[in-house]
Design a protein around this motif. Structure first.
Motif, PDB file in Angstrom:
ATOM      1  N   PRO A  18       0.711  -1.234  -0.084  1.00  0.00           N
ATOM      2  CA  PRO A  18       0.013   0.053   0.243  1.00  0.00           C
ATOM      3  C   PRO A  18       0.651   1.276   0.007  1.00  0.00           C
ATOM      4  O   PRO A  18       1.874   1.269   0.656  1.00  0.00           O
ATOM      5  CB  PRO A  18      -0.655  -0.246   1.362  1.00  0.00           C
ATOM      6  N   LYS A  19       0.505   2.253  -0.565  1.00  0.00           N
ATOM      7  CA  LYS A  19       1.249   3.568  -0.712  1.00  0.00           C
ATOM      8  C   LYS A  19       0.371   4.796  -0.378  1.00  0.00           C
ATOM      9  O   LYS A  19      -0.888   4.830  -0.422  1.00  0.00           O
ATOM     10  CB  LYS A  19       1.461   3.869  -2.182  1.00  0.00           C
ATOM     11  N   GLY A  20       1.097   5.715   0.134  1.00  0.00           N
ATOM     12  CA  GLY A  20       0.373   6.991   0.512  1.00  0.00           C
ATOM     13  C   GLY A  20       0.202   7.616  -0.770  1.00  0.00           C
ATOM     14  O   GLY A  20       0.729   7.399  -1.677  1.00  0.00           O
ATOM     15  N   GLU A  21      -1.182   8.755  -0.607  1.00  0.00           N
ATOM     16  CA  GLU A  21      -1.445   9.077  -1.856  1.00  0.00           C
ATOM     17  C   GLU A  21      -1.182  10.487  -2.326  1.00  0.00           C
ATOM     18  O   GLU A  21      -1.443  11.198  -3.019  1.00  0.00           O
ATOM     19  CB  GLU A  21      -3.097   9.035  -2.001  1.00  0.00           C
ATOM     20  N   LEU A  22      -0.043  11.174  -1.435  1.00  0.00           N
ATOM     21  CA  LEU A  22       0.492  12.117  -1.737  1.00  0.00           C
ATOM     22  C   LEU A  22       1.676  12.428  -2.325  1.00  0.00           C
ATOM     23  O   LEU A  22       2.518  11.359  -2.168  1.00  0.00           O
ATOM     24  CB  LEU A  22       0.956  12.912  -0.170  1.00  0.00           C
TER      25      LEU A  22
END
Length: 217
Positions: free
Chosen positions: A27-31
């Motif tokens: 999972p990755k951050g969306e910023l």
């Protein structure tokens, strides 16, 4: 808020995160960001704003100011011009300039990788520091936002009366091998499935393990 659920047992939490991992292994951050500095700025700007809105505002900003010195060269008015679509933009712009000056003066323009140093920067609180430590340095820090606070208490994964208590519950109860990505899985689950007003329980992969009494169909 609905009465918090009781702390789930270890085997249930392990099964929950096993499913999260199977569904989204990385999972990755969306910023959007390009380095540790732009990540600090983006997370600081995201307070009381959406990631989509921040990304839109920083798309052109980070092309010309991706280091503390470049941001100082752009100046306060230049920062304001780029981020004026974001809530509280004037105060946030001032903090960006102030933290950039501190990074230049005290850290040779390099973002420090200790929580204490990060939270000493204007506009950077514990949550922001934890996001940066986790996303950039892969330290298993837990940034508790409104999504995680809600899910922690709604599901019993990590209940607590405040964000600090929820952060401790994550560290204490979620198995170590899931700690690195725990806050991203929880944030994404809260953002798209376990929503505040109307959770999408029909699409929830942990529905059978969740004790929430007000499930939607």
């Amino acid at each position: 808020m609905t009465k918090p659920a009781k702390q789930l047992p270890y085997h249930t939490i392990r099964e929950i995160f096993t499913r999260f991992e199977a569904s989204e292994p990385e999972p990755k951050g969306e910023l959007d960001h390009t380095n540790a500095y732009t990540l600090v700025v983006a997370v600081a700007l995201s307070a009381q704003a959406t990631d989509v809105g921040v990304n839109k505002a920083t798309k052109d900003l980070f092309k010309i100011a991706d280091t503390p010195q470049k941001m100082l060269d752009l100046g306060l008015d230049g920062v304001i011009e780029h981020i004026k679509t974001i809530g509280l933009y004037r105060n946030k712009a001032k903090n960006v300039i102030k933290l950039s000056q501190i990074l230049v003066d005290d850290y040779d323009g390099v973002v420090p990788n200790s929580r204490a140093a990060l939270v000493s920067l204007p506009g950077v609180g514990r949550k922001t520091a934890n996001v940066v430590l986790n996303m950039w340095w892969q330290y298993p820090s837990q940034a508790v936002d409104t999504h995680i606070f809600r899910i922690g208490n709604r599901t019993g994964i990590c209940p607590g009366k405040d964000v600090d208590a929820v952060e401790r519950a994550i560290e204490d109860h979620i198995p170590v091998d899931f700690q690195q990505h725990a806050h991203h899985w929880l944030i994404l689950h809260g953002r798209y499935i376990c929503k505040a007003r109307k959770p999408v329980c029909a699409n929830c992969i942990i529905k059978d393990l969740c004790p929430f009494e007000e499930k939607s169909e």
